[in-house]
Design a protein around this motif. Structure first.
Motif, PDB file in Angstrom:
ATOM      1  N   ALA A 144      -0.343 -75.415   2.135  1.00  0.00           N
ATOM      2  CA  ALA A 144      -1.681 -74.904   2.470  1.00  0.00           C
ATOM      3  C   ALA A 144      -1.853 -74.789   3.977  1.00  0.00           C
ATOM      4  CB  ALA A 144      -2.743 -75.815   1.869  1.00  0.00           C
ATOM      5  N   THR A 145      -1.380 -75.821   4.687  1.00  0.00           N
ATOM      6  CA  THR A 145      -1.476 -75.777   6.153  1.00  0.00           C
ATOM      7  C   THR A 145      -0.590 -74.678   6.721  1.00  0.00           C
ATOM      8  OG1 THR A 145      -1.911 -78.149   6.174  1.00  0.00           O
ATOM      9  CG2 THR A 145      -1.239 -77.144   8.259  1.00  0.00           C
ATOM     10  N   GLY A 146       0.589 -74.493   6.134  1.00  0.00           N
ATOM     11  CA  GLY A 146       1.488 -73.426   6.593  1.00  0.00           C
ATOM     12  C   GLY A 146       0.879 -72.049   6.404  1.00  0.00           C
ATOM     13  N   LEU A 147       0.167 -71.847   5.279  1.00  0.00           N
ATOM     14  CA  LEU A 147      -0.489 -70.558   5.053  1.00  0.00           C
ATOM     15  C   LEU A 147      -1.578 -70.314   6.093  1.00  0.00           C
ATOM     16  CD1 LEU A 147      -0.818 -68.042   3.301  1.00  0.00           C
ATOM     17  CD2 LEU A 147      -2.376 -69.337   1.830  1.00  0.00           C
ATOM     18  N   LEU A 148      -2.310 -71.385   6.449  1.00  0.00           N
ATOM     19  CA  LEU A 148      -3.357 -71.244   7.471  1.00  0.00           C
ATOM     20  C   LEU A 148      -2.735 -70.870   8.821  1.00  0.00           C
ATOM     21  CD1 LEU A 148      -6.329 -71.484   8.229  1.00  0.00           C
ATOM     22  CD2 LEU A 148      -5.963 -73.947   8.595  1.00  0.00           C
ATOM     23  N   VAL A 149      -1.610 -71.487   9.161  1.00  0.00           N
ATOM     24  CA  VAL A 149      -0.903 -71.152  10.410  1.00  0.00           C
ATOM     25  C   VAL A 149      -0.400 -69.714  10.357  1.00  0.00           C
ATOM     26  CG1 VAL A 149       1.114 -71.699  11.827  1.00  0.00           C
ATOM     27  CG2 VAL A 149      -0.280 -73.539  10.878  1.00  0.00           C
ATOM     28  N   ALA A 150       0.090 -69.304   9.185  1.00  0.00           N
ATOM     29  CA  ALA A 150       0.565 -67.921   9.045  1.00  0.00           C
ATOM     30  C   ALA A 150      -0.580 -66.940   9.251  1.00  0.00           C
ATOM     31  CB  ALA A 150       1.188 -67.733   7.667  1.00  0.00           C
ATOM     32  N   MET A 151      -1.771 -67.252   8.735  1.00  0.00           N
ATOM     33  CA  MET A 151      -2.946 -66.402   8.940  1.00  0.00           C
ATOM     34  C   MET A 151      -3.294 -66.304  10.425  1.00  0.00           C
ATOM     35  SD  MET A 151      -4.182 -64.931   6.300  1.00  0.00           S
ATOM     36  CE  MET A 151      -3.982 -64.954   4.512  1.00  0.00           C
ATOM     37  N   ALA A 152      -3.184 -67.424  11.129  1.00  0.00           N
ATOM     38  CA  ALA A 152      -3.474 -67.408  12.569  1.00  0.00           C
ATOM     39  C   ALA A 152      -2.469 -66.532  13.307  1.00  0.00           C
ATOM     40  CB  ALA A 152      -3.454 -68.837  13.111  1.00  0.00           C
ATOM     41  N   ALA A 153      -1.188 -66.643  12.935  1.00  0.00           N
ATOM     42  CA  ALA A 153      -0.168 -65.809  13.575  1.00  0.00           C
ATOM     43  C   ALA A 153      -0.394 -64.337  13.262  1.00  0.00           C
ATOM     44  CB  ALA A 153       1.217 -66.251  13.089  1.00  0.00           C
ATOM     45  N   LEU A 154      -0.755 -64.036  11.992  1.00  0.00           N
ATOM     46  CA  LEU A 154      -1.036 -62.652  11.615  1.00  0.00           C
ATOM     47  C   LEU A 154      -2.245 -62.122  12.358  1.00  0.00           C
ATOM     48  CD1 LEU A 154      -0.279 -60.279   9.769  1.00  0.00           C
ATOM     49  CD2 LEU A 154      -1.778 -61.276   8.016  1.00  0.00           C
ATOM     50  N   PHE A 155      -3.246 -62.985  12.580  1.00  0.00           N
ATOM     51  CA  PHE A 155      -4.442 -62.583  13.333  1.00  0.00           C
ATOM     52  C   PHE A 155      -4.059 -62.185  14.759  1.00  0.00           C
ATOM     53  CE2 PHE A 155      -7.808 -63.858  16.294  1.00  0.00           C
ATOM     54  CZ  PHE A 155      -8.830 -63.010  15.883  1.00  0.00           C
ATOM     55  N   LEU A 156      -3.229 -63.001  15.413  1.00  0.00           N
ATOM     56  CA  LEU A 156      -2.801 -62.686  16.782  1.00  0.00           C
ATOM     57  C   LEU A 156      -1.989 -61.405  16.825  1.00  0.00           C
ATOM     58  CD1 LEU A 156      -1.787 -66.275  18.005  1.00  0.00           C
ATOM     59  CD2 LEU A 156      -3.880 -65.002  18.547  1.00  0.00           C
ATOM     60  N   LEU A 157      -1.128 -61.228  15.824  1.00  0.00           N
ATOM     61  CA  LEU A 157      -0.327 -60.000  15.787  1.00  0.00           C
ATOM     62  C   LEU A 157      -1.204 -58.767  15.568  1.00  0.00           C
ATOM     63  CD1 LEU A 157       2.558 -58.790  15.725  1.00  0.00           C
ATOM     64  CD2 LEU A 157       2.530 -59.138  13.234  1.00  0.00           C
ATOM     65  N   ALA A 158      -2.191 -58.882  14.661  1.00  0.00           N
ATOM     66  CA  ALA A 158      -3.069 -57.747  14.377  1.00  0.00           C
ATOM     67  C   ALA A 158      -3.928 -57.402  15.579  1.00  0.00           C
ATOM     68  CB  ALA A 158      -3.961 -58.059  13.169  1.00  0.00           C
ATOM     69  N   ARG A 159      -4.364 -58.394  16.312  1.00  0.00           N
ATOM     70  CA  ARG A 159      -5.130 -58.117  17.536  1.00  0.00           C
ATOM     71  C   ARG A 159      -4.282 -57.370  18.553  1.00  0.00           C
ATOM     72  NH1 ARG A 159      -9.907 -60.199  19.201  1.00  0.00           N
ATOM     73  NH2 ARG A 159      -9.092 -60.264  21.348  1.00  0.00           N
ATOM     74  N   GLN A 160      -3.011 -57.684  18.608  1.00  0.00           N
ATOM     75  CA  GLN A 160      -2.115 -57.062  19.584  1.00  0.00           C
ATOM     76  C   GLN A 160      -1.940 -55.568  19.283  1.00  0.00           C
ATOM     77  OE1 GLN A 160      -0.929 -58.761  22.171  1.00  0.00           O
ATOM     78  NE2 GLN A 160       0.190 -57.020  23.028  1.00  0.00           N
ATOM     79  N   PHE A 161      -1.870 -55.232  17.986  1.00  0.00           N
ATOM     80  CA  PHE A 161      -1.621 -53.838  17.608  1.00  0.00           C
ATOM     81  C   PHE A 161      -2.847 -53.180  16.972  1.00  0.00           C
ATOM     82  CE2 PHE A 161       2.491 -55.953  17.519  1.00  0.00           C
ATOM     83  CZ  PHE A 161       3.270 -55.100  18.282  1.00  0.00           C
ATOM     84  N   GLN A 162      -4.038 -53.701  17.267  1.00  0.00           N
ATOM     85  CA  GLN A 162      -5.254 -53.227  16.606  1.00  0.00           C
ATOM     86  C   GLN A 162      -5.480 -51.728  16.831  1.00  0.00           C
ATOM     87  OE1 GLN A 162      -8.733 -55.337  17.817  1.00  0.00           O
ATOM     88  NE2 GLN A 162     -10.086 -54.301  16.363  1.00  0.00           N
ATOM     89  N   GLY A 163      -5.209 -51.239  18.047  1.00  0.00           N
ATOM     90  CA  GLY A 163      -5.479 -49.826  18.344  1.00  0.00           C
ATOM     91  C   GLY A 163      -4.361 -48.894  17.936  1.00  0.00           C
ATOM     92  N   ALA A 164      -3.225 -49.409  17.486  1.00  0.00           N
ATOM     93  CA  ALA A 164      -2.083 -48.546  17.174  1.00  0.00           C
ATOM     94  C   ALA A 164      -2.316 -47.737  15.901  1.00  0.00           C
ATOM     95  CB  ALA A 164      -0.819 -49.408  17.027  1.00  0.00           C
ATOM     96  N   HIS A 165      -3.026 -48.308  14.942  1.00  0.00           N
ATOM     97  CA  HIS A 165      -3.245 -47.587  13.677  1.00  0.00           C
ATOM     98  C   HIS A 165      -4.468 -48.206  12.994  1.00  0.00           C
ATOM     99  CE1 HIS A 165      -2.561 -46.129   9.572  1.00  0.00           C
ATOM    100  NE2 HIS A 165      -1.804 -45.176  10.148  1.00  0.00           N
ATOM    101  N   PRO A 166      -5.286 -47.393  12.267  1.00  0.00           N
ATOM    102  CA  PRO A 166      -6.459 -47.947  11.595  1.00  0.00           C
ATOM    103  C   PRO A 166      -6.140 -49.049  10.585  1.00  0.00           C
ATOM    104  CG  PRO A 166      -6.593 -45.550  11.678  1.00  0.00           C
ATOM    105  CD  PRO A 166      -5.213 -45.927  12.180  1.00  0.00           C
ATOM    106  N   ALA A 167      -4.910 -49.041  10.027  1.00  0.00           N
ATOM    107  CA  ALA A 167      -4.557 -50.055   9.036  1.00  0.00           C
ATOM    108  C   ALA A 167      -4.528 -51.453   9.637  1.00  0.00           C
ATOM    109  CB  ALA A 167      -3.199 -49.742   8.410  1.00  0.00           C
ATOM    110  N   TRP A 168      -4.234 -51.500  10.930  1.00  0.00           N
ATOM    111  CA  TRP A 168      -4.198 -52.829  11.568  1.00  0.00           C
ATOM    112  C   TRP A 168      -5.582 -53.481  11.561  1.00  0.00           C
ATOM    113  CZ3 TRP A 168      -0.163 -55.673  12.374  1.00  0.00           C
ATOM    114  CH2 TRP A 168       1.094 -55.096  12.514  1.00  0.00           C
ATOM    115  N   GLY A 169      -6.650 -52.671  11.477  1.00  0.00           N
ATOM    116  CA  GLY A 169      -7.997 -53.231  11.374  1.00  0.00           C
ATOM    117  C   GLY A 169      -8.178 -54.015  10.078  1.00  0.00           C
ATOM    118  N   GLU A 214      -8.419 -62.726   9.824  1.00  0.00           N
ATOM    119  CA  GLU A 214      -9.568 -63.442  10.369  1.00  0.00           C
ATOM    120  C   GLU A 214     -10.382 -64.122   9.261  1.00  0.00           C
ATOM    121  OE1 GLU A 214     -13.272 -62.564  13.453  1.00  0.00           O
ATOM    122  OE2 GLU A 214     -12.224 -60.890  12.493  1.00  0.00           O
ATOM    123  N   ALA A 215     -10.659 -63.373   8.199  1.00  0.00           N
ATOM    124  CA  ALA A 215     -11.424 -63.960   7.092  1.00  0.00           C
ATOM    125  C   ALA A 215     -10.608 -65.031   6.381  1.00  0.00           C
ATOM    126  CB  ALA A 215     -11.843 -62.869   6.118  1.00  0.00           C
ATOM    127  N   GLY A 216      -9.285 -64.831   6.284  1.00  0.00           N
ATOM    128  CA  GLY A 216      -8.430 -65.841   5.662  1.00  0.00           C
ATOM    129  C   GLY A 216      -8.439 -67.147   6.437  1.00  0.00           C
TER     130      GLY A 216
END
Length: 402
Positions: free
Chosen positions: A5-30, A37-39
């Motif tokens: 459960a803790t690993g999934l939460l860390v994975a969500m945080a990493a995915l959040f940082l990655l999505a913020r980095q590429f947010q403007g590259a494609h609408p799907a990243w939103g 973020e919600a996870g």
């Protein structure tokens, strides 16, 4: 599961940082960003909720956290009351027991050699009895047994009892072998002491008898007469001497029952015998031998007595298993007994539960409840993380449409 459960939460945080980095590259990243973020929010919220049940999150004394340890006593009382109101009430106990064949199950367990019920019961009972016998102070236990036995003897008036036994024995002619044994014993005693009798007659004879040798003749006549008398008593069932002995025994039996003086003398003799220190010493020796013999038998499960006990238990099991009428009676008795126990002792039983939980420290209660619930608590965190993420995607989509 906690690490997953803790690993999934860390994975969500990493995915959040990655999505913020590429947010403007494609609408799907939103959508990915909204999911991550919600996870994270859902995972952190459920981590807080799960942790708050058992301890203060991050050690901070936040109000309404550490719910279980803070309310341990109230939980114990509520649990006990729940047991009493929903389980230990006569209708519930009776209904549950009515559908159970306790006697049949016990009979099947005792009778089946594969299950070894009778053997295990025998061995368990023997081991328990041996441990109890060994744990008790032998001298003190022996004195208590002796005291109880002697008290019962003291209460019992033995004279009428002996008189009745003797009278019944005479009436049934069971005393005849005893008289014959006594006569034979008298003959053997006479034979063993023949020389002493001869010497006694020689010593009491005067000088004339000894000079003429008549003292020897007199001794032979006396001994021959005694031997003849004893032989006639043995051979002749109607011999007058037998009748005299029987008359004396009958009178003794009557006096033992009705003669107040004789009964008083017997009671005094009984009291003196019971109070004699030598009897106490004798009893202690007897008790030690009895105790050693009992322990030896209990410690030898393959012995004759244990085998007989096992056979008896197996036979009992077969009767219980194969006799429906016996099962009905025993099940009815068991049902009434257990319903009565629930009525009389239900409060004490639930109080035992309540007091036991109250005596546990908060850490023990927390650990046991958390372990009992186990993986499901961590699945709450996993579900919260994933459901939160999907809800975030839905909200992001709705926001784009509006």
């Amino acid at each position: 599961m906690r690490r997953v459960a803790t690993g999934l939460l860390v994975a969500m945080a990493a995915l959040f940082l990655l999505a913020r980095q590429f947010q403007g590259a494609h609408p799907a990243w939103g959508f990915v960003l909204a999911f991550a973020e919600a996870g994270m929010i859902g995972g952190i919220a459920d981590w807080f909720a799960v942790t708050a049940l058992f301890r203060h999150p991050l050690g901070l004394p936040i109000p309404h956290t550490a719910i279980v340890p803070e309310n341990k006593d109230r939980i114990a009382d509520t649990m006990a009351q729940f047991l009493q109101d929903n389980f230990l009430i006569p209708p519930v106990v009776a209904r549950r027991l009515k559908s159970m064949n306790l006697a049949g199950a016990a009979g099947d367990w005792l009778a089946d050699p594969a299950k070894g019920g009778s053997t295990r019961l025998r061995d368990g009972a023997a081991e328990l009895a041996a441990q109890v016998l060994e744990s008790l102070d032998p001298d003190r236990l022996g004195n208590q047994v002796r005291g109880g036995l002697f008290r019962q003897i003291d209460k019992l008036e033995v004279s009428p009892l002996i008189g009745q036994m003797l009278g019944t024995t005479i009436a049934d002619k069971r005393h005849m072998p005893v008289i014959e044994s006594l006569v034979r014993w008298a003959g053997l005693t006479l034979e063993d002491n023949e020389q002493m009798i001869r010497d006694l007659i020689h010593a009491r004879a005067n000088a004339v008898l000894r000079w003429t040798g008549l003292d020897e003749t007199l001794a032979n006549s006396v001994l021959d007469g005694l031997y003849k008398l004893l032989a006639e008593v043995i051979v002749d069932p109607d011999h007058p001497l037998r009748a005299k002995v029987e008359e004396g025994l009958a009178k003794l039996a009557q006096d033992l029952q009705h003669d107040a003086d004789l009964r008083a003398r017997i009671e005094r003799l009984k009291g003196e015998l019971v109070g004699n220190p030598a009897v106490s010493v004798w009893w202690q020796g007897v008790w030690e031998r009895l105790r050693a013999a009992m322990l030896d038998r209990l410690r030898r499960p393959s012995g004759e007595a244990s085998g007989q006990l096992a056979e008896a238990l197996t036979e009992l099991g077969k009767h219980l298993r194969d006799d429906p009428q016996l099962q009905l009676q025993i099940n009815r008795f068991a049902r009434r007994t257990l319903v009565g126990i629930s009525v009389r002792y239900g409060t004490q039983i639930v109080r035992l539960v309540s007091e036991t939980v109250k005596r546990w420290d908060a850490q023990t209660v927390t650990t046991r409840l958390e372990s009992a619930v186990g993986r499901d608590l961590q699945f709450i965190r996993l579900n919260g993380t994933l459901v939160g993420g999907f809800v975030g995607v839905v909200i992001h989509g709705v926001d784009l449409v509006l």
